[in-house]
Design a protein around this motif. Sequence first.
Motif, PDB file in Angstrom:
ATOM      1  N   ALA A  96      18.263  13.799   4.070  1.00 49.11           N
ATOM      2  CA  ALA A  96      18.782  13.351   2.782  1.00 49.11           C
ATOM      3  C   ALA A  96      18.655  14.463   1.753  1.00 49.11           C
ATOM      4  O   ALA A  96      17.559  14.966   1.496  1.00 49.11           O
ATOM      5  N   GLN A  97      19.779  14.853   1.188  1.00 44.37           N
ATOM      6  CA  GLN A  97      19.787  15.820   0.100  1.00 44.37           C
ATOM      7  C   GLN A  97      20.021  15.070  -1.206  1.00 44.37           C
ATOM      8  O   GLN A  97      20.978  14.297  -1.325  1.00 44.37           O
ATOM      9  N   PHE A  98      19.139  15.293  -2.178  1.00 41.82           N
ATOM     10  CA  PHE A  98      19.228  14.574  -3.441  1.00 41.82           C
ATOM     11  C   PHE A  98      19.745  15.489  -4.543  1.00 41.82           C
ATOM     12  O   PHE A  98      19.226  16.590  -4.739  1.00 41.82           O
ATOM     13  N   VAL A  99      20.755  15.015  -5.251  1.00 45.14           N
ATOM     14  CA  VAL A  99      21.317  15.735  -6.385  1.00 45.14           C
ATOM     15  C   VAL A  99      21.035  14.907  -7.638  1.00 45.14           C
ATOM     16  O   VAL A  99      21.651  13.857  -7.842  1.00 45.14           O
ATOM     17  N   PRO A 100      20.085  15.336  -8.483  1.00 45.38           N
ATOM     18  CA  PRO A 100      19.806  14.581  -9.713  1.00 45.38           C
ATOM     19  C   PRO A 100      21.014  14.637 -10.653  1.00 45.38           C
ATOM     20  O   PRO A 100      21.607  15.703 -10.855  1.00 45.38           O
ATOM     21  N   ARG A 101      21.349  13.492 -11.239  1.00 46.41           N
ATOM     22  CA  ARG A 101      22.578  13.417 -12.020  1.00 46.41           C
ATOM     23  C   ARG A 101      22.473  12.324 -13.084  1.00 46.41           C
ATOM     24  O   ARG A 101      22.031  11.208 -12.792  1.00 46.41           O
ATOM     25  N   ILE A 102      22.864  12.651 -14.291  1.00 48.24           N
ATOM     26  CA  ILE A 102      23.135  11.632 -15.296  1.00 48.24           C
ATOM     27  C   ILE A 102      24.639  11.399 -15.242  1.00 48.24           C
ATOM     28  O   ILE A 102      25.431  12.272 -15.599  1.00 48.24           O
ATOM     29  N   ALA A 103      25.025  10.248 -14.756  1.00 46.63           N
ATOM     30  CA  ALA A 103      26.437   9.942 -14.510  1.00 46.63           C
ATOM     31  C   ALA A 103      26.788   8.652 -15.225  1.00 46.63           C
ATOM     32  O   ALA A 103      26.301   7.577 -14.861  1.00 46.63           O
ATOM     33  N   HIS A 104      27.617   8.752 -16.240  1.00 46.73           N
ATOM     34  CA  HIS A 104      27.929   7.595 -17.065  1.00 46.73           C
ATOM     35  C   HIS A 104      28.926   6.668 -16.379  1.00 46.73           C
ATOM     36  O   HIS A 104      29.910   7.113 -15.788  1.00 46.73           O
TER      37      HIS A 104
ATOM     38  N   ASN B  66      37.520  -1.747 -14.563  1.00 46.89           N
ATOM     39  CA  ASN B  66      37.357  -0.443 -13.914  1.00 46.89           C
ATOM     40  C   ASN B  66      36.216   0.293 -14.605  1.00 46.89           C
ATOM     41  O   ASN B  66      36.297   0.605 -15.797  1.00 46.89           O
ATOM     42  N   HIS B  67      35.147   0.547 -13.855  1.00 46.14           N
ATOM     43  CA  HIS B  67      33.947   1.099 -14.493  1.00 46.14           C
ATOM     44  C   HIS B  67      34.171   2.486 -15.079  1.00 46.14           C
ATOM     45  O   HIS B  67      33.439   2.897 -15.983  1.00 46.14           O
ATOM     46  N   THR B  68      35.190   3.207 -14.624  1.00 43.64           N
ATOM     47  CA  THR B  68      35.476   4.536 -15.177  1.00 43.64           C
ATOM     48  C   THR B  68      36.243   4.457 -16.490  1.00 43.64           C
ATOM     49  O   THR B  68      36.403   5.467 -17.175  1.00 43.64           O
ATOM     50  N   ARG B  69      36.706   3.250 -16.850  1.00 44.83           N
ATOM     51  CA  ARG B  69      37.521   3.091 -18.066  1.00 44.83           C
ATOM     52  C   ARG B  69      36.985   1.988 -18.972  1.00 44.83           C
ATOM     53  O   ARG B  69      37.727   1.423 -19.780  1.00 44.83           O
ATOM     54  N   LEU B  70      35.722   1.698 -18.866  1.00 43.26           N
ATOM     55  CA  LEU B  70      35.136   0.594 -19.622  1.00 43.26           C
ATOM     56  C   LEU B  70      35.360   0.674 -21.136  1.00 43.26           C
ATOM     57  O   LEU B  70      35.541  -0.366 -21.785  1.00 43.26           O
ATOM     58  N   PRO B  71      35.348   1.871 -21.750  1.00 41.24           N
ATOM     59  CA  PRO B  71      35.552   1.906 -23.206  1.00 41.24           C
ATOM     60  C   PRO B  71      36.902   1.352 -23.660  1.00 41.24           C
ATOM     61  O   PRO B  71      37.079   1.080 -24.853  1.00 41.24           O
ATOM     62  N   LEU B  72      37.849   1.176 -22.752  1.00 38.83           N
ATOM     63  CA  LEU B  72      39.114   0.565 -23.136  1.00 38.83           C
ATOM     64  C   LEU B  72      38.939  -0.902 -23.522  1.00 38.83           C
ATOM     65  O   LEU B  72      39.759  -1.457 -24.269  1.00 38.83           O
ATOM     66  N   TRP B  73      37.910  -1.554 -22.983  1.00 37.71           N
ATOM     67  CA  TRP B  73      37.759  -2.992 -23.151  1.00 37.71           C
ATOM     68  C   TRP B  73      36.539  -3.425 -23.951  1.00 37.71           C
ATOM     69  O   TRP B  73      36.477  -4.564 -24.393  1.00 37.71           O
ATOM     70  N   MET B  74      35.570  -2.533 -24.113  1.00 38.40           N
ATOM     71  CA  MET B  74      34.337  -2.982 -24.762  1.00 38.40           C
ATOM     72  C   MET B  74      33.508  -1.788 -25.220  1.00 38.40           C
ATOM     73  O   MET B  74      33.658  -0.680 -24.694  1.00 38.40           O
TER      74      MET B  74
END
Length: 276
Positions: A173-181, A203-211
């Motif tokens: 297992a290779q771990f890549v630390p990431r802050i991913a919105h 769609n979680h990649t476009r949430l600001p369109l709705w809320m």
Amino acid sequence: MRVQMLGLCRFSYLGLRGYQRDHQTVAERRAFLYDPDRLARRWRWFTTLALPGWLAQTDPDFTLVIMTGPDLPQPYRSRLHDLAAATPQMRLEIVPPMDRHLDACRAAVAPHVDAGADVVGHFRHDDDDAVALDYITRARRDFLRVRGLWRAHGRLSLDHSRGLMLRAGAGGAQFVPRIAHNMGVALTVFLPPEEPKTALHFNHTRLPLWMPGVAVTQPLMFIRGIHPDSDSGDIGPGIGYEIAADDLDRQLASRFGLGQAELDDLARGEALGGSC
């Protein structure tokens, strides 16, 4: 304020939409999803990575609906039935193949909405990801800190965005630390109980369109599995951060109840198994 936490986990659900891999017919989708080697791999990810965190949440007041189809092969259907029977927080919903995937998701979730709740925190969870042991605790607590924003809009997303990307390979297992919105995991969509939608409807990649949305970047909250069977196999956008090897081991144990050795074994098995 009564906050219901209600999630949906799809385990090889047989439907034509809702995934990034396309198939033209139900028969093609069935052959792909129910390939014996693929199902064995998905079960390993589910039981090794995803399940431990749900069984040990610091706040047990949540419901996780596991959604699958009526012809899921044995022994997996029986295993899911036994898991739900033995775990108060889990519900198994058998949903026939539906052309409209969001209708299927709603059919699975709707029976479990608490009409007496003030707000429902909907979340989605893939069977090859993990959330931290205190995800439910923190999601409920952090929502109460910003509930005025929800009251103003009737919708709100709460994004616990610090995670680890787990890449499977022959070396482990290779771990890549990431802050991913708005990655999708450890992401909660708060809606009124009468709202006929779930987290999957947005769609979680476009949430600001709705809320409006609030990002909480501490502490480490999720692990996302990346392997040949992943529906989406790339890391995606985000901000990298550093974590020392000894601190990684400590946080795997303290935040997720997991160990490096078992995740290495899981990752190596996936690499040897290949992709369907």
